[in-house]
Scaffold this active site. Sequence first.
Site, PDB file in Angstrom:
ATOM      1  CE1 TYR A 136      -3.057  -2.953   0.144  1.00  0.00           C
ATOM      2  CE2 TYR A 136      -3.711  -2.329   2.351  1.00  0.00           C
ATOM      3  CZ  TYR A 136      -3.842  -3.157   1.248  1.00  0.00           C
ATOM      4  OH  TYR A 136      -4.761  -4.172   1.259  1.00  0.00           O
ATOM      5  CE  LYS A 186       1.296 -17.565  -2.652  1.00  0.00           C
ATOM      6  NZ  LYS A 186       0.507 -18.812  -2.523  1.00  0.00           N
ATOM      7  CG  ASP A 218      -1.847 -20.194  -0.396  1.00  0.00           C
ATOM      8  OD1 ASP A 218      -1.033 -20.075   0.545  1.00  0.00           O
ATOM      9  OD2 ASP A 218      -1.533 -20.676  -1.499  1.00  0.00           O
ATOM     10  CG  ASP A 242      -6.953  -4.544   4.108  1.00  0.00           C
ATOM     11  OD1 ASP A 242      -7.931  -4.516   4.865  1.00  0.00           O
ATOM     12  OD2 ASP A 242      -6.860  -3.807   3.106  1.00  0.00           O
ATOM     13  CG  ASP A 246     -12.080  -6.802   6.833  1.00  0.00           C
ATOM     14  OD1 ASP A 246     -11.559  -6.282   7.839  1.00  0.00           O
ATOM     15  OD2 ASP A 246     -12.659  -6.140   5.945  1.00  0.00           O
TER      16      ASP A 246
END
Length: 359
Positions: A136, A186, A218, A242, A246
């Site tokens: 970001y 990852k 994943d 992020d 959630d």
Amino acid sequence: MSKSLIAVLPGDGIGPEIISAALSVLLKVRPDLAHETALVGGAAIDATGTPYPPETQALLRRSVAVLFGAVGVPKYDGKPVRPEQALLAIRKEFDLFANVRPVAVFAGLEGASSLRPELITGLDFVVLRELTSGLYFGEPKHTIFEQGVETAIDTLVYRAPEIERIARCGFELARRRRGRLTSVDKQNVLESGRLWRRIVNEVAREFPDVQLDHLLVDNAAMQLVKDPRRFDVLLTENTFGDILSDEAAMLTGSIGNLPSASLGATQNGATFGMYEPISGSAPDIAGRGIANPIAAILSAALLCRYSLDDEASAQRIEAAVAAALAGGARTADIAMPGEPVLTTDGFTARVLEKVASAG
Ligand code: NAD
């Protein structure tokens, strides 16, 4: 300069309603605290033309922590000056790099989750997300034409010290809980993932009492819905955090219940932090006195835990919320059909009673 000055920023929508509830509970357990209220978000734009006025900034600099409601007003949607800009400005200015999101299911509310109750009964873990670096924020970040083709570029950058400080935070958090840290990356395809894993392993040597494991992102997403109770502290970089935070929040079923802490460096003798519900300003129910104050009240508990280093008060607040819920107190968003419904103030009064009776 007060060592324990709390900045109170109610903001917009339901913010003032739920922050008034949280402040009353906080002051019940910590009547010694100094606090000052200031404008932020749409309320600040209305009054001063800017979402993060200099007076608010000055208050934050004198404080050890911020109790924050929410920002966002529909009339400012799509405008160049928006309430939400205050959030990013505060995160950036105070380098709030560690986002802590506890995910816990209160007894009696298991039915609100989309997972079967037997998978989430007693669920209690924390997502720790790196908040100020990664995809970001990396440069270059722009859209260009490459050989006539419109091309959008974002850059995923992590520097070793950024990983190290969030990893250290994760180990310390795990040490204060059940002593287990799961780091997410990852590393099979990303350079930044390989650096992440190496640095986390290096920091781990300082914390031999914490049990560390690694999951590819994943797999972490799968485990969250398959066996969420395996987690204690889930450590992740910004983008993965992020999404996973959630997903984790939804395991509990209700957005109005979940607090968060965004922690930075030491300021005025304490870990500076911003404490806020994970939800927004809920303009659809604002001003009606029906908002669920649990997330805001639990944010005040986190403030005690992390910025005041006062675990006893944090637990007192959390126990009072649990006791109010166990006694059947419900706001409209968490009531099952047929259950009596309390207003924001009515629910808060139940929590205050429980604080008083336990004190
Ligand atoms: P929201 O979280 O405000 O609301 C989503 C839904 O959840 C609504 O139906 C709302 O009524 C309900 N809800 C949220 N909190 C509740 C509570 N405490 N009690 C009962 N019900 C509750 O999300 P949104 O509608 O997408 O966004 C509204 C505004 O908030 C937007 O302007 C958005 O930009 C802003 N926002 C701010 C923050 C923040 O301040 N940190 C975060 C997210 C969104």
